[in-house]
Write an enzyme that holds these catalytic residues in place. Structure first.
Site, PDB file in Angstrom:
ATOM      1  N   HIS A   1     -11.703   6.279   2.056  1.00  0.00           N
ATOM      2  CA  HIS A   1     -11.740   7.567   2.762  1.00  0.00           C
ATOM      3  C   HIS A   1     -11.586   8.710   1.780  1.00  0.00           C
ATOM      4  CE1 HIS A   1      -7.331   7.358   2.205  1.00  0.00           C
ATOM      5  NE2 HIS A   1      -7.523   6.066   2.410  1.00  0.00           N
TER       6      HIS A   1
ATOM      7  N   ASP B   1       0.868  -1.179   0.000  1.00  0.00           N
ATOM      8  CA  ASP B   1       0.000   0.000   0.000  1.00  0.00           C
ATOM      9  C   ASP B   1       0.903   1.226   0.000  1.00  0.00           C
ATOM     10  OD1 ASP B   1      -1.869   2.003   0.493  1.00  0.00           O
ATOM     11  OD2 ASP B   1      -3.012   0.802   1.930  1.00  0.00           O
TER      12      ASP B   1
ATOM     13  N   ASP C   1      -3.227   7.341  -3.355  1.00  0.00           N
ATOM     14  CA  ASP C   1      -3.175   6.242  -2.387  1.00  0.00           C
ATOM     15  C   ASP C   1      -3.612   4.992  -3.155  1.00  0.00           C
ATOM     16  OD1 ASP C   1      -3.377   4.634  -0.126  1.00  0.00           O
ATOM     17  OD2 ASP C   1      -4.971   5.804   0.826  1.00  0.00           O
TER      18      ASP C   1
ATOM     19  N   GLU D   1      -6.628  -1.121  -3.949  1.00  0.00           N
ATOM     20  CA  GLU D   1      -6.993   0.275  -3.680  1.00  0.00           C
ATOM     21  C   GLU D   1      -6.629   1.175  -4.852  1.00  0.00           C
ATOM     22  OE1 GLU D   1      -4.929   2.149  -0.369  1.00  0.00           O
ATOM     23  OE2 GLU D   1      -6.519   3.654  -0.176  1.00  0.00           O
TER      24      GLU D   1
ATOM     25  N   HIS E   1      -6.531  10.895   5.705  1.00  0.00           N
ATOM     26  CA  HIS E   1      -7.818  10.258   5.956  1.00  0.00           C
ATOM     27  C   HIS E   1      -8.842  11.342   6.230  1.00  0.00           C
ATOM     28  CE1 HIS E   1      -6.297   5.940   6.923  1.00  0.00           C
ATOM     29  NE2 HIS E   1      -6.556   6.119   5.658  1.00  0.00           N
TER      30      HIS E   1
ATOM     31  N   GLU F   1     -10.937   1.207  -1.077  1.00  0.00           N
ATOM     32  CA  GLU F   1     -10.010   0.104  -0.791  1.00  0.00           C
ATOM     33  C   GLU F   1     -10.672  -1.126  -0.195  1.00  0.00           C
ATOM     34  OE1 GLU F   1      -6.994   1.047   2.228  1.00  0.00           O
ATOM     35  OE2 GLU F   1      -7.850   3.043   2.360  1.00  0.00           O
TER      36      GLU F   1
HETATM   37 MN    MN Z   1      -3.621   2.943   1.032  1.00  0.00          MN
HETATM   38 MN    MN Z   2      -6.260   4.435   1.801  1.00  0.00          MN
END
Ligand code: MN
Ligand code: MN
Length: 291
Positions: free
Chosen positions: A152, A83, A94, A277, A160, A185
């Site tokens: 998010h 990630d 992200d 994600e 976030h 995600e």
């Molecule tokens: Mn992530």
């Molecule tokens: Mn994330």
């Protein structure tokens, strides 16, 4: 959305896309080498890491990042979730993918869930409708969606944001609007369907200033605030402090409420976990920055 802002989001996204496209994870690889390589690539390509590379294996769902002397090696059949975050001037991409030396149905499940979810992130659509897409896609493949891990919203230097996208059915009626930016995600498991905090913590982030005499605490807090722009950081990123002093400093800063710990998250039933994600700019035709 300002053209420059859009540009930063999409450039940060493309950097992650290119890194994932080139990334190979093979049995025998040390995860610290993977982390160092991808974080250096983010910088070489003109962004900054938005958080330490999370490399979480099997029943570890998230928030593991290698320590400076990490010995963990990828094994045959491991489910390795990578990630990554990259930001340009605070505009964050992200993205995550799961790697395995063998074909794995749980990986297929999260990939099809993320693909279906991001297509549905259009203005007027509600969060609960996207969650429904994610959960039913994962269930249809015979797995459980993890209930307490969510996508998010994202904003400048805000990793976030306030609006979650749960991976299970819920009653959140937030309606997506054009130019909202979200990370979506899906996490799937063959375990209980929830994660819990472990006692291990390798990722931290700045919360507030604090007066401390310990020079290492002052150094860690100042880096956390200025160099890492209040975004998450880890021990590997802080040079010149012994592991013992680093532990002491973060313990002191956590108990003072100056930094936040982000504990390693494990599947509560010790099930295996897969994750996918992407980052999406909500539009009639959603812009997936990381694809
Ligand atoms: Mn992530
Ligand atoms: Mn994330």
């Amino acid at each position: 959305m300002d053209v420059k802002v859009f540009d930063n989001y999409t450039k940060a996204g493309k950097i992650l896309k290119d890194i994932f496209a080139a990334l190979r994870v093979r049995p025998g690889d040390k995860i610290i080498d993977i982390a160092d390589t991808v974080e250096n690539e983010i910088i070489r390509k003109g962004a900054m890491p938005a958080f330490p590379a999370n490399i979480s294996i099997n029943e570890v769902a998230a928030h593991y990042t290698p320590t400076p002397n990490d010995e963990i090696v990828v094994r045959e059949g491991d489910l390795v979730k990578i990630d990554l975050g990259a930001h340009i001037d605070g505009y964050i991409a992200d993205a995550a993918a799961t790697f395995c030396s063998e074909k794995n149905d749980m990986i297929t499940a999260v990939q099809s869930a993320v693909n279906a979810a991001m297509k549905s992130m259009v203005p007027g659509k509600k969060v609960r409708e996207v969650s429904e897409v994610i959960e039913s896609e994962i269930e249809s493949k015979g797995f459980r969606a993890i209930a307490n891990l969510t996508g998010h919203s994202l904003d400048k230097f805000i990793f976030h944001g306030p609006v979650p996208i749960p991976n299970v059915r819920n009653g959140i009626n937030y309606e997506f609007k054009a130019d909202d930016v979200f990370a979506v995600e899906p996490f799937a498991t063959d375990g209980s369907g929830t994660v819990k905090d472990s006692e291990k913590v390798y990722i931290f982030s700045y919360l507030k200033d604090h007066n401390t005499r310990l020079p290492e605490s002052r150094q860690v807090l100042s880096l956390a605030k200025k160099d890492f722009s209040s975004l998450p950081f880890c021990e590997r990123w802080i040079k010149g402090i012994t592991p013992l002093k680093f532990d002491l400093a973060v313990k002191q800063l956590i108990s003072a409420g100056a930094i936040q710990p982000h504990p390693v998250l494990r599947e509560a039933g010790r099930g295996l976990v897969a994750q996918a994600e992407h980052t999406v700019i909500v539009r009639d035709k959603p812009v997936v920055t990381t694809v």
